[in-house]
Design a protein around this motif. Sequence first.
Motif, PDB file in Angstrom:
ATOM      1  N   GLU A 159       8.293   8.609 -25.236  1.00 28.52           N
ATOM      2  CA  GLU A 159       7.108   9.330 -24.783  1.00 28.52           C
ATOM      3  C   GLU A 159       7.068   9.397 -23.255  1.00 28.52           C
ATOM      4  O   GLU A 159       6.730  10.427 -22.679  1.00 28.52           O
ATOM      5  CB  GLU A 159       5.847   8.642 -25.305  1.00 28.52           C
ATOM      6  N   ARG A 160       7.447   8.302 -22.619  1.00 26.77           N
ATOM      7  CA  ARG A 160       7.448   8.263 -21.153  1.00 26.77           C
ATOM      8  C   ARG A 160       8.490   9.218 -20.583  1.00 26.77           C
ATOM      9  O   ARG A 160       8.236   9.934 -19.612  1.00 26.77           O
ATOM     10  CB  ARG A 160       7.701   6.839 -20.657  1.00 26.77           C
ATOM     11  N   GLU A 161       9.683   9.251 -21.179  1.00 25.44           N
ATOM     12  CA  GLU A 161      10.741  10.140 -20.712  1.00 25.44           C
ATOM     13  C   GLU A 161      10.333  11.599 -20.887  1.00 25.44           C
ATOM     14  O   GLU A 161      10.646  12.451 -20.058  1.00 25.44           O
ATOM     15  CB  GLU A 161      12.044   9.846 -21.453  1.00 25.44           C
ATOM     16  N   HIS A 162       9.616  11.896 -21.965  1.00 26.30           N
ATOM     17  CA  HIS A 162       9.128  13.252 -22.185  1.00 26.30           C
ATOM     18  C   HIS A 162       8.139  13.634 -21.086  1.00 26.30           C
ATOM     19  O   HIS A 162       8.166  14.762 -20.576  1.00 26.30           O
ATOM     20  CB  HIS A 162       8.464  13.348 -23.556  1.00 26.30           C
ATOM     21  N   GLU A 163       7.267  12.699 -20.715  1.00 22.42           N
ATOM     22  CA  GLU A 163       6.335  12.938 -19.613  1.00 22.42           C
ATOM     23  C   GLU A 163       7.086  13.245 -18.325  1.00 22.42           C
ATOM     24  O   GLU A 163       6.721  14.146 -17.564  1.00 22.42           O
ATOM     25  CB  GLU A 163       5.445  11.713 -19.398  1.00 22.42           C
ATOM     26  N   ALA A 170       7.651  20.558 -13.472  1.00 22.03           N
ATOM     27  CA  ALA A 170       6.538  21.038 -12.649  1.00 22.03           C
ATOM     28  C   ALA A 170       6.891  21.028 -11.170  1.00 22.03           C
ATOM     29  O   ALA A 170       6.113  21.488 -10.337  1.00 22.03           O
ATOM     30  CB  ALA A 170       5.305  20.182 -12.896  1.00 22.03           C
ATOM     31  N   GLY A 171       8.067  20.473 -10.838  1.00 24.93           N
ATOM     32  CA  GLY A 171       8.524  20.471  -9.457  1.00 24.93           C
ATOM     33  C   GLY A 171       8.189  19.217  -8.685  1.00 24.93           C
ATOM     34  O   GLY A 171       8.355  19.186  -7.464  1.00 24.93           O
ATOM     35  N   LEU A 172       7.746  18.168  -9.363  1.00 22.96           N
ATOM     36  CA  LEU A 172       7.381  16.935  -8.661  1.00 22.96           C
ATOM     37  C   LEU A 172       8.617  16.116  -8.290  1.00 22.96           C
ATOM     38  O   LEU A 172       9.599  16.091  -9.038  1.00 22.96           O
ATOM     39  CB  LEU A 172       6.446  16.079  -9.518  1.00 22.96           C
ATOM     40  N   THR A 173       8.559  15.456  -7.155  1.00 23.62           N
ATOM     41  CA  THR A 173       9.623  14.545  -6.740  1.00 23.62           C
ATOM     42  C   THR A 173       9.442  13.211  -7.461  1.00 23.62           C
ATOM     43  O   THR A 173       8.409  12.963  -8.101  1.00 23.62           O
ATOM     44  CB  THR A 173       9.564  14.292  -5.231  1.00 23.62           C
ATOM     45  N   ASN A 174      10.436  12.324  -7.345  1.00 17.36           N
ATOM     46  CA  ASN A 174      10.312  10.998  -7.959  1.00 17.36           C
ATOM     47  C   ASN A 174       9.097  10.256  -7.422  1.00 17.36           C
ATOM     48  O   ASN A 174       8.375   9.593  -8.171  1.00 17.36           O
ATOM     49  CB  ASN A 174      11.581  10.178  -7.702  1.00 17.36           C
ATOM     50  N   ALA A 175       8.857  10.367  -6.121  1.00 20.39           N
ATOM     51  CA  ALA A 175       7.715   9.676  -5.518  1.00 20.39           C
ATOM     52  C   ALA A 175       6.400  10.226  -6.066  1.00 20.39           C
ATOM     53  O   ALA A 175       5.464   9.462  -6.350  1.00 20.39           O
ATOM     54  CB  ALA A 175       7.759   9.824  -4.000  1.00 20.39           C
ATOM     55  N   GLU A 176       6.329  11.542  -6.233  1.00 17.88           N
ATOM     56  CA  GLU A 176       5.108  12.152  -6.758  1.00 17.88           C
ATOM     57  C   GLU A 176       4.899  11.786  -8.226  1.00 17.88           C
ATOM     58  O   GLU A 176       3.762  11.551  -8.670  1.00 17.88           O
ATOM     59  CB  GLU A 176       5.171  13.665  -6.582  1.00 17.88           C
ATOM     60  N   ARG A 180       1.785   9.758  -9.990  1.00 21.82           N
ATOM     61  CA  ARG A 180       1.048  10.337 -11.111  1.00 21.82           C
ATOM     62  C   ARG A 180       1.014   9.381 -12.311  1.00 21.82           C
ATOM     63  O   ARG A 180      -0.003   9.291 -13.001  1.00 21.82           O
ATOM     64  CB  ARG A 180       1.714  11.657 -11.515  1.00 21.82           C
ATOM     65  N   LEU A 181       2.125   8.686 -12.545  1.00 24.96           N
ATOM     66  CA  LEU A 181       2.221   7.817 -13.728  1.00 24.96           C
ATOM     67  C   LEU A 181       1.981   6.337 -13.408  1.00 24.96           C
ATOM     68  O   LEU A 181       2.101   5.498 -14.300  1.00 24.96           O
ATOM     69  CB  LEU A 181       3.612   7.978 -14.374  1.00 24.96           C
ATOM     70  N   PHE A 182       1.671   6.048 -12.137  1.00 20.07           N
ATOM     71  CA  PHE A 182       1.434   4.661 -11.709  1.00 20.07           C
ATOM     72  C   PHE A 182       2.650   3.769 -11.994  1.00 20.07           C
ATOM     73  O   PHE A 182       2.546   2.693 -12.577  1.00 20.07           O
ATOM     74  CB  PHE A 182       0.188   4.081 -12.401  1.00 20.07           C
ATOM     75  N   LEU A 183       3.808   4.264 -11.592  1.00 19.01           N
ATOM     76  CA  LEU A 183       5.062   3.542 -11.767  1.00 19.01           C
ATOM     77  C   LEU A 183       5.744   3.363 -10.423  1.00 19.01           C
ATOM     78  O   LEU A 183       5.418   4.058  -9.450  1.00 19.01           O
ATOM     79  CB  LEU A 183       6.013   4.322 -12.699  1.00 19.01           C
ATOM     80  N   ALA A 184       6.708   2.453 -10.367  1.00 18.62           N
ATOM     81  CA  ALA A 184       7.531   2.315  -9.170  1.00 18.62           C
ATOM     82  C   ALA A 184       8.498   3.494  -9.121  1.00 18.62           C
ATOM     83  O   ALA A 184       8.943   3.996 -10.161  1.00 18.62           O
ATOM     84  CB  ALA A 184       8.299   1.002  -9.205  1.00 18.62           C
ATOM     85  N   GLU A 185       8.830   3.938  -7.904  1.00 20.94           N
ATOM     86  CA  GLU A 185       9.736   5.071  -7.766  1.00 20.94           C
ATOM     87  C   GLU A 185      11.101   4.770  -8.386  1.00 20.94           C
ATOM     88  O   GLU A 185      11.736   5.644  -8.985  1.00 20.94           O
ATOM     89  CB  GLU A 185       9.904   5.432  -6.292  1.00 20.94           C
ATOM     90  N   ALA A 186      11.544   3.517  -8.273  1.00 22.53           N
ATOM     91  CA  ALA A 186      12.824   3.129  -8.871  1.00 22.53           C
ATOM     92  C   ALA A 186      12.787   3.268 -10.388  1.00 22.53           C
ATOM     93  O   ALA A 186      13.787   3.632 -11.025  1.00 22.53           O
ATOM     94  CB  ALA A 186      13.166   1.686  -8.488  1.00 22.53           C
ATOM     95  N   VAL A 188      10.945   5.461 -12.053  1.00 25.52           N
ATOM     96  CA  VAL A 188      11.023   6.891 -12.339  1.00 25.52           C
ATOM     97  C   VAL A 188      12.471   7.364 -12.248  1.00 25.52           C
ATOM     98  O   VAL A 188      12.944   8.126 -13.090  1.00 25.52           O
ATOM     99  CB  VAL A 188      10.143   7.688 -11.359  1.00 25.52           C
ATOM    100  N   LYS A 189      13.189   6.895 -11.235  1.00 25.83           N
ATOM    101  CA  LYS A 189      14.596   7.266 -11.082  1.00 25.83           C
ATOM    102  C   LYS A 189      15.397   6.848 -12.303  1.00 25.83           C
ATOM    103  O   LYS A 189      16.281   7.576 -12.770  1.00 25.83           O
ATOM    104  CB  LYS A 189      15.171   6.618  -9.822  1.00 25.83           C
ATOM    105  N   THR A 190      15.090   5.676 -12.842  1.00 28.90           N
ATOM    106  CA  THR A 190      15.770   5.199 -14.048  1.00 28.90           C
ATOM    107  C   THR A 190      15.465   6.108 -15.230  1.00 28.90           C
ATOM    108  O   THR A 190      16.354   6.469 -16.011  1.00 28.90           O
ATOM    109  CB  THR A 190      15.332   3.762 -14.384  1.00 28.90           C
TER     110      THR A 190
END
Length: 222
Positions: A159-163, A170-176, A180-186, A188-190
């Motif tokens: 579900e998280r990967e689908h998000e 939508a064009g968001l960067t990893n930081a964005e 949005r998901l209240f996660l660490a950027e690392a 999101v990269k994973t």
Amino acid sequence: MRVLLVDDQALIRTGLAMILSSQPDIEIAGEAADGAAALREIASLATAGTPVDVVIMDIRMPVMDGVTATRELSRVPGAPKVMVLTTFDTDEDAFAALQAGASGFLLKNAPPEDLLSAVRTIASGDAVVAPRITRRLLERFAGQLTPARPPAGLDQLTEREHEVVLLVAAGLTNAEIAGRLFLAEATVKTHVGRVLTKLDLRDRVQIVVLAYESGLVRPGTP
């Protein structure tokens, strides 16, 4: 990294070779004057054990154009990444190249430092066209998209990967996305890396293309 130069103008290939070969981390693997010759050269080098990492591909060439060659190459497992280099600053060219599987789009009048940066970026597995630009192109030319059946790996996403797929589309960067998901950027990269692996995609741009082609995202979606 090993780079193959594909352009029907020998002078352009010579200029690119001079810029790229001046760098200690870049080697010119070979040259080709059209897309068909490029495909043969890539296959030959792979068989010889000296595979190509990045292909710099012109769009408009005789025999086989760059978009067709890129599309053919994208069907080959483990194929090198493609950066399209053209003199034509048109959305149509960019759209066709990205949909065919290119990982980048650069104009021939770009400064040498941009060319070097783009080659290194693509070789590292990223793309040189921002996802926001990809989204703009896909929305503009949505009527030209051929509907595609969702890839088999889509149902393997968590579900998280689908998000993450939807937010990348939508064009968001990893930081964005992290914000949005209240996660660490690392983290999101994973997640992005796992999505690329499960869907057998090369980079973030391909995630955006797939999201539109499979109907996950439609033009005008916030």
